[in-house]
Design a protein around this motif. Sequence first.
Motif, PDB file in Angstrom:
ATOM      1  N   GLU A  71       7.608  59.482  31.084  1.00  0.00           N
ATOM      2  CA  GLU A  71       6.868  60.235  32.098  1.00  0.00           C
ATOM      3  C   GLU A  71       7.042  59.662  33.503  1.00  0.00           C
ATOM      4  O   GLU A  71       7.320  60.425  34.438  1.00  0.00           O
ATOM      5  CB  GLU A  71       5.381  60.337  31.716  1.00  0.00           C
ATOM      6  CG  GLU A  71       5.090  61.215  30.502  1.00  0.00           C
ATOM      7  CD  GLU A  71       5.281  60.494  29.177  1.00  0.00           C
ATOM      8  OE1 GLU A  71       5.568  59.271  29.194  1.00  0.00           O
ATOM      9  OE2 GLU A  71       5.130  61.137  28.132  1.00  0.00           O
ATOM     10  N   PRO A  72       6.916  58.336  33.727  1.00  0.00           N
ATOM     11  CA  PRO A  72       7.159  57.804  35.075  1.00  0.00           C
ATOM     12  C   PRO A  72       8.592  58.010  35.555  1.00  0.00           C
ATOM     13  O   PRO A  72       8.829  58.222  36.749  1.00  0.00           O
ATOM     14  CB  PRO A  72       6.826  56.311  34.932  1.00  0.00           C
ATOM     15  CG  PRO A  72       5.896  56.238  33.766  1.00  0.00           C
ATOM     16  CD  PRO A  72       6.367  57.316  32.830  1.00  0.00           C
ATOM     17  N   LEU A  73       9.537  57.942  34.652  1.00  0.00           N
ATOM     18  CA  LEU A  73      10.928  58.186  35.035  1.00  0.00           C
ATOM     19  C   LEU A  73      11.122  59.632  35.484  1.00  0.00           C
ATOM     20  O   LEU A  73      11.799  59.899  36.489  1.00  0.00           O
ATOM     21  CB  LEU A  73      11.857  57.862  33.861  1.00  0.00           C
ATOM     22  CG  LEU A  73      12.061  56.370  33.576  1.00  0.00           C
ATOM     23  CD1 LEU A  73      12.643  56.175  32.183  1.00  0.00           C
ATOM     24  CD2 LEU A  73      12.978  55.740  34.631  1.00  0.00           C
ATOM     25  N   LEU A  74      10.533  60.554  34.744  1.00  0.00           N
ATOM     26  CA  LEU A  74      10.625  61.961  35.132  1.00  0.00           C
ATOM     27  C   LEU A  74       9.956  62.206  36.479  1.00  0.00           C
ATOM     28  O   LEU A  74      10.454  62.983  37.298  1.00  0.00           O
ATOM     29  CB  LEU A  74       9.987  62.840  34.049  1.00  0.00           C
ATOM     30  CG  LEU A  74      10.773  62.980  32.753  1.00  0.00           C
ATOM     31  CD1 LEU A  74       9.908  63.593  31.666  1.00  0.00           C
ATOM     32  CD2 LEU A  74      12.018  63.829  32.971  1.00  0.00           C
ATOM     33  N   ALA A  75       8.842  61.545  36.718  1.00  0.00           N
ATOM     34  CA  ALA A  75       8.136  61.712  37.992  1.00  0.00           C
ATOM     35  C   ALA A  75       8.972  61.227  39.172  1.00  0.00           C
ATOM     36  O   ALA A  75       8.806  61.702  40.297  1.00  0.00           O
ATOM     37  CB  ALA A  75       6.800  60.972  37.945  1.00  0.00           C
TER      38      ALA A  75
END
Length: 405
Positions: free
Chosen positions: A294-298
């Motif tokens: 999720e943080p990578l996608l953000a």
Amino acid sequence: MAELRTSGERTSDERTDRRTTDRDRRPAGAFPGGPARVCLLIGQLGLGGTEKQLVLLAQGLRARGIDVHVLLMFEGGPREGALRAAGIPVTHLGFVSAAAGARMLPANAAAFARLVRQLRRLRPAVLHAFLFHSYVTAAPAARLAGVRVLVAGRRSLGDFKRGRHVMLAVERLATGMTDLLVANAEAVAEDTRRQEKVSPDKIVTVYNGLPDSAFAPAAPTVIDTTAPVVLCIANLKPDKGHRYLIDAVARLRDQGLPTTLALVGDGPQRRALEEQTARVGADVRFLGTRTDVEPLLARAQVVALPSLHEGMSNAVMEAMAAGRPVVATDVGGTGELLRDRGVLVPPSDGAALAEGIGRVLRDHGLAERLAARARAWSLEHLHVDAMVDRHVQIYRELLERRCAE
């Protein structure tokens, strides 16, 4: 150069006693008419997409009051802890691979007998097997153990079986003993019908599911760059097509649009891809195996998937849920996910990938529209609750059919 297009532009008494026993032991709150107990069979519990879906299904079934047991053929893996933390029993059966040499046949015969004994002891109403080794093993085991309903998953296109006649023969024999096949994409279902000569009424499609966390806002991770980040989450294997994506970002740099390509995953192609990166001088970050999706996608401006073959991509689904624009190759079930909600390009074409990524990066309005449509559609169709409820409905209908026989 291949034409770029958005995806929307693409034109006896024992059985009676057994039913009574199962009904009597159904936990309070079980899904109405659903099975009291389900066994899920898989080879191992690594970080792959199928393993993730099995864990989500097991947790969802348990949350609905259904007794779930997971049976592992070969080994455990990092996802085993999530099952045990949810109170779901996991049994290691002790199958071994061909690397065991002369020990393989006696070891696997003993493991198969162990599987049959486990099924007789547990007496599940449904046995659901995932991936090739599991479903071809489950078919005779379920027959010997008297399991009422056998379901087999089809999670990818059958290219790996092409020309392997023994494998196809074993698979068709197993399919004949199976009540229903569940594909995770219409493309996978169609491929199965064509390759295995399966009748349309013996296979259904259920899309993979995403947990609540996939839809929740996340703080972006730190990637030290001022350029737009193109994120690709896929094991570094030849059929994932990373070489074309590296070519694409090199082309974008030459066109005056430098980008940082972040590759999440590991695998046998890593060294070759690192060498290609050095040759073309692209800004590529090899991040290895990561669980902080999720943080990578953000952090990403675009998510790309350059696969040459694909069943149903969890990476694309997660990008959609996170509201990220996606550029991907039009293979397998990817088009089903991105129709009117992403940019599709032909496989094996770095120029087309570059054009698609560049188009999204340059046109912020397009990027926002695609991301919003993808997120809205994924909320409606790809939530884990929809996936679990559909499986319970399938199990229930198959059990009702079996009881009526």
